[in-house]
Design a protein around this motif. Structure first.
Motif, PDB file in Angstrom:
ATOM      1  N   THR A   1       0.817  -1.212   0.000  1.00 52.41           N
ATOM      2  CA  THR A   1       0.000   0.000   0.000  1.00 52.41           C
ATOM      3  C   THR A   1       0.854   1.267   0.000  1.00 52.41           C
ATOM      4  O   THR A   1       0.329   2.363   0.163  1.00 52.41           O
ATOM      5  CB  THR A   1      -0.933   0.025   1.222  1.00 52.41           C
ATOM      6  OG1 THR A   1      -0.134   0.041   2.426  1.00 52.41           O
ATOM      7  CG2 THR A   1      -1.836  -1.188   1.239  1.00 52.41           C
ATOM      8  N   GLY A   2       2.178   1.132  -0.127  1.00 53.17           N
ATOM      9  CA  GLY A   2       3.017   2.324  -0.144  1.00 53.17           C
ATOM     10  C   GLY A   2       4.445   2.015   0.256  1.00 53.17           C
ATOM     11  O   GLY A   2       4.855   0.861   0.400  1.00 53.17           O
ATOM     12  N   ALA A   3       5.227   3.087   0.468  1.00 48.38           N
ATOM     13  CA  ALA A   3       6.661   2.945   0.729  1.00 48.38           C
ATOM     14  C   ALA A   3       6.944   2.182   2.021  1.00 48.38           C
ATOM     15  O   ALA A   3       7.900   1.390   2.083  1.00 48.38           O
ATOM     16  CB  ALA A   3       7.307   4.327   0.781  1.00 48.38           C
ATOM     17  N   ALA A   4       6.155   2.413   3.067  1.00 43.66           N
ATOM     18  CA  ALA A   4       6.387   1.715   4.330  1.00 43.66           C
ATOM     19  C   ALA A   4       6.178   0.215   4.152  1.00 43.66           C
ATOM     20  O   ALA A   4       6.937  -0.599   4.694  1.00 43.66           O
ATOM     21  CB  ALA A   4       5.465   2.264   5.418  1.00 43.66           C
ATOM     22  N   ASP A   5       5.161  -0.157   3.385  1.00 46.17           N
ATOM     23  CA  ASP A   5       4.938  -1.576   3.093  1.00 46.17           C
ATOM     24  C   ASP A   5       6.088  -2.158   2.272  1.00 46.17           C
ATOM     25  O   ASP A   5       6.522  -3.290   2.498  1.00 46.17           O
ATOM     26  CB  ASP A   5       3.632  -1.749   2.316  1.00 46.17           C
ATOM     27  CG  ASP A   5       2.458  -2.099   3.209  1.00 46.17           C
ATOM     28  OD1 ASP A   5       2.674  -2.285   4.415  1.00 46.17           O
ATOM     29  OD2 ASP A   5       1.335  -2.199   2.689  1.00 46.17           O
TER      30      ASP A   5
ATOM     31  N   LEU B   1       9.178  -1.251   2.261  1.00 44.27           N
ATOM     32  CA  LEU B   1      10.331  -1.436   3.145  1.00 44.27           C
ATOM     33  C   LEU B   1      10.121  -2.646   4.051  1.00 44.27           C
ATOM     34  O   LEU B   1      11.038  -3.458   4.250  1.00 44.27           O
ATOM     35  CB  LEU B   1      10.545  -0.176   3.982  1.00 44.27           C
ATOM     36  CG  LEU B   1      11.710  -0.213   4.981  1.00 44.27           C
ATOM     37  CD1 LEU B   1      13.041  -0.397   4.249  1.00 44.27           C
ATOM     38  CD2 LEU B   1      11.736   1.064   5.822  1.00 44.27           C
ATOM     39  N   ALA B   2       8.919  -2.772   4.611  1.00 44.07           N
ATOM     40  CA  ALA B   2       8.632  -3.898   5.496  1.00 44.07           C
ATOM     41  C   ALA B   2       8.756  -5.222   4.756  1.00 44.07           C
ATOM     42  O   ALA B   2       9.320  -6.202   5.271  1.00 44.07           O
ATOM     43  CB  ALA B   2       7.229  -3.752   6.090  1.00 44.07           C
TER      44      ALA B   2
ATOM     45  N   GLY C   1       5.795   3.918  11.231  1.00 43.81           N
ATOM     46  CA  GLY C   1       6.450   3.793   9.941  1.00 43.81           C
ATOM     47  C   GLY C   1       7.250   2.504   9.782  1.00 43.81           C
ATOM     48  O   GLY C   1       7.613   2.133   8.666  1.00 43.81           O
ATOM     49  N   LEU C   2       7.529   1.824  10.901  1.00 37.20           N
ATOM     50  CA  LEU C   2       8.257   0.562  10.862  1.00 37.20           C
ATOM     51  C   LEU C   2       7.358  -0.572  11.316  1.00 37.20           C
ATOM     52  O   LEU C   2       6.552  -0.418  12.249  1.00 37.20           O
ATOM     53  CB  LEU C   2       9.483   0.609  11.783  1.00 37.20           C
ATOM     54  CG  LEU C   2      10.717   1.357  11.307  1.00 37.20           C
ATOM     55  CD1 LEU C   2      11.821   1.237  12.350  1.00 37.20           C
ATOM     56  CD2 LEU C   2      11.209   0.814   9.976  1.00 37.20           C
ATOM     57  N   SER C   3       7.521  -1.710  10.691  1.00 35.17           N
ATOM     58  CA  SER C   3       6.752  -2.882  11.111  1.00 35.17           C
ATOM     59  C   SER C   3       7.266  -3.391  12.449  1.00 35.17           C
ATOM     60  O   SER C   3       8.396  -3.104  12.865  1.00 35.17           O
ATOM     61  CB  SER C   3       6.884  -3.998  10.064  1.00 35.17           C
ATOM     62  OG  SER C   3       8.177  -4.597  10.125  1.00 35.17           O
ATOM     63  N   ARG C   4       6.441  -4.164  13.114  1.00 34.01           N
ATOM     64  CA  ARG C   4       6.849  -4.758  14.390  1.00 34.01           C
ATOM     65  C   ARG C   4       8.009  -5.729  14.186  1.00 34.01           C
ATOM     66  O   ARG C   4       8.852  -5.892  15.057  1.00 34.01           O
ATOM     67  CB  ARG C   4       5.661  -5.471  15.026  1.00 34.01           C
ATOM     68  CG  ARG C   4       5.880  -5.838  16.479  1.00 34.01           C
ATOM     69  CD  ARG C   4       4.690  -6.575  17.037  1.00 34.01           C
ATOM     70  NE  ARG C   4       4.835  -6.860  18.452  1.00 34.01           N
ATOM     71  CZ  ARG C   4       4.130  -7.785  19.100  1.00 34.01           C
ATOM     72  NH1 ARG C   4       3.219  -8.496  18.434  1.00 34.01           N
ATOM     73  NH2 ARG C   4       4.321  -7.991  20.377  1.00 34.01           N
ATOM     74  N   PHE C   5       8.054  -6.358  13.039  1.00 32.52           N
ATOM     75  CA  PHE C   5       9.160  -7.261  12.728  1.00 32.52           C
ATOM     76  C   PHE C   5      10.473  -6.478  12.718  1.00 32.52           C
ATOM     77  O   PHE C   5      11.476  -6.904  13.292  1.00 32.52           O
ATOM     78  CB  PHE C   5       8.923  -7.912  11.366  1.00 32.52           C
ATOM     79  CG  PHE C   5       9.987  -8.894  10.953  1.00 32.52           C
ATOM     80  CD1 PHE C   5       9.866 -10.237  11.275  1.00 32.52           C
ATOM     81  CD2 PHE C   5      11.107  -8.474  10.250  1.00 32.52           C
ATOM     82  CE1 PHE C   5      10.848 -11.147  10.904  1.00 32.52           C
ATOM     83  CE2 PHE C   5      12.085  -9.374   9.865  1.00 32.52           C
ATOM     84  CZ  PHE C   5      11.955 -10.716  10.198  1.00 32.52           C
TER      85      PHE C   5
END
Length: 547
Positions: free
Chosen positions: A64-68, A70-71, A386-390
């Motif tokens: 859905t976007g840049a954060a996704d 990167l994750a 902006g960061l995933s929990r992983f």
């Protein structure tokens, strides 16, 4: 942020924590996941299956976007690397000294909160779980024997020594003493005694049952080494190129050290200057050493905040602790818990030392504390959605983390924090140690020849003694650290190279950004962006920072 990819990352962390409560406790994952981890073959396979299933699901999800993006990039790289190691049978070689399970069990206990009776019950439960966890670990080690996939005899011998040391130094008695005569004193003492008995049992198992099946050779060979390096670096390694570069970097640093030493004692050799500093720039008791460490850690925090970094107030809390009875040769860091209730902490093993040559240790304060590990790892916990929990809790990459921490040492020098030639020599000496690690680790595990000039000085073929000589004479490591360091390289292939190769990647990424921005380059803004991206494999670092 709410998205299917972020939801999957959150789910993976929760499920992995349930399958590995010890990991959850050490990482500070919020939630009640129990205490004892099953370290046996079936449970190890179940955790690997979770990673593989998560990877398959990840590939089917839309971004859905840049954060996704990167994750996804980070999760896929980590899970693919872990799957490759599992498929190669590395899980059956579950012994690594000194920073493996035997040490981690002590850290697991030390990281438990102890502010009230309920928290003390957690400490007791973690100690009480040690015999059970070691019993399941033994099943995995026996699976390695059955498969003909065992560790080197040196790891076995050193692992037995480490386990015995834990028992003989009674590593948990500090907690028994700290608790005193409260209502749980008997349970705490009994749990500690049972853990000590389990450590002795492990030593005897390694010596009598596992040792006959251990392999003689320390080096793991090129195939296994490149697989391990892929995991620690998050990058494909050109081993021979890195080996040649490591020698070049070591020579460059030796020249710079000699120039710096001449400022301290003109006309003296580098070794003479180091001996002079070791005998004059000293602290002579543990209390003074701890006070010095605390002052330098918190002074760095104050000096950086608002100038070269914007440090969240929650990260201004940084604990510093001396470690007695540890077999670890060097300082290390543990990050804040997921909810920040447990602060970041640097740990400083003192072994049998009563004198501390702090001229050479200031640079390590910057490495383990700020602007190093504490700032980098702590930032992932407070950066927001902006960061995933992983990325925040499960996806650390050694090359990224250690590379940043070594970059932080260099940054401290660039900021003028080593105006004293002695501490600057300490910084250069630490960097030379990391360059020596590159040539030792790659050369030893791949059985590469030493360059002709080096062969005349140290010998033509790598072995334990040659590695120890290069580390002490060229890396100029402190004597109390030398032996455990070489043992560490033998048991943890591909990790020792992460510092220098990681620093090289960070410097290259910064230089690229400088060249692109020209006079408009803003170092503080670049640092903020770099830290807010969280962990990234070195193959992807420059591209992600560029994008």
């Amino acid at each position: 942020m709410s998205s299917p990819i972020f939801a999957l990352a959150d789910e993976y962390v929760t499920l992995f924590a349930r399958l590995h409560p010890m990991y959850a406790g050490m990482a500070g994952i919020k939630g009640d996941f129990g205490v004892a981890s099953d370290l046996g073959p079936d449970a190890t396979g179940e955790r690997a299956k979770l990673g593989r299933d998560t990877l398959a699901r990840l590939g089917s999800l839309e971004s859905t976007g840049a954060a996704d993006d990167l994750a996804r990039l980070h999760m896929a790289e980590r899970l693919e690397s872990e799957a490759a190691l599992f498929d190669a049978g590395e899980w059956r070689r579950a012994l690594r000294v000194p920073y493996g399970l035997i040490q981690s069990l002590c850290s697991y206990v030390d990281l438990a909160p102890r502010g009230n009776e309920g928290q003390w019950r957690t400490t007791i439960s973690r100690i009480r779980a040690i015999p059970e966890m070691l019993a399941t670990w033994r099943q995995t080690m026996n699976a390695g024997i059955a498969a003909g996939e065992t560790v080197a005899i040196r790891q076995v011998v050193e692992g037995a020594r480490q386990a015995r040391r834990n028992a003989e130094s009674r590593v948990f008695d500090k907690h028994v003493k700290a608790y005193g005569s409260g209502s749980q004193a008997g349970d705490l003492a009994a749990a500690a005694d049972a853990a000590y008995a389990a450590f002795i049992w492990v030593a005897e198992y390694l010596e009598t049952q596992y040792a006959p099946h251990a392999v003689a050779r320390d080096g793991v060979g090129e195939e296994r080494y490149l697989l391990a390096a892929r995991n620690t670096l998050g990058a494909t390694l050109d081993a021979r190129d890195a080996y040649e570069w490591g020698w070049e970097e070591l020579h460059r640093l030796e020249d710079e050290m000699s120039a710096e030493a001449a400022k301290i004692v003109p006309g003296a050799t580098l070794d003479e200057v180091i001996a002079h500093l070791d005998s004059t720039d000293l602290l002579t008791d543990h209390e003074a050493y701890l006070d010095w460490l605390s002052e330098k850690h918190h002074g760095a925090l104050e000096a950086l905040n608002g100038v070269h970094f914007d440090i969240d107030p929650r990260l201004m809390n940084l604990d510093v602790e001396l470690v007695h009875g540890s077999s670890a040769g060097s300082a290390y860091y543990s990050g804040p818990s997921e909810d920040l209730s447990r602060p970041g902490r640097t740990w400083w093993p003192v072994a049998a030392r009563e004198k501390f040559a702090v001229w050479g240790e200031l640079t390590t304060v910057f490495h383990e504390g700020v602007p190093g590990h504490h700032l980098q790892i702590g930032q992932t916990k407070i950066v927001g959605d902006g960061l995933s929990r992983f990325a925040k809790s499960a996806g650390s990459i050694s090359g990224h983390a250690e590379g940043w921490a070594l970059y932080a040492e260099r940054l401290a020098d660039e900021l003028g924090w080593h105006s004293d030639p002695a501490t600057r020599l300490g910084m250069l000496k630490g960097s030379a140690l990391r360059a020596a690690r590159v040539v030792i680790d790659i050369g030893w595990h791949l059985d590469l020849p030493l360059p002709p000039a080096e062969a005349k000085r140290h010998g033509e073929k790598w072995n334990f003694d040659v590695a120890l000589e290069v580390l002490t004479q060229r890396g100029r490591i402190a004597s109390h650290r030398a032996h455990p360091e070489i043992v560490r390289y033998a048991g943890w292939p591909g990790q020792a190279i992460c510092y220098k190769l990681g620093e090289r990647a960070w410097i290259a990424a910064r230089d690229e950004a400088k060249a692109a921005a020209g006079a408009d380059f803003d170092l503080k803004a670049w640092h903020t962006r770099a830290l807010n991206l969280g962990p990234i494999g070195l193959d992807n670092l420059a591209g992600v920072l560029r994008g």
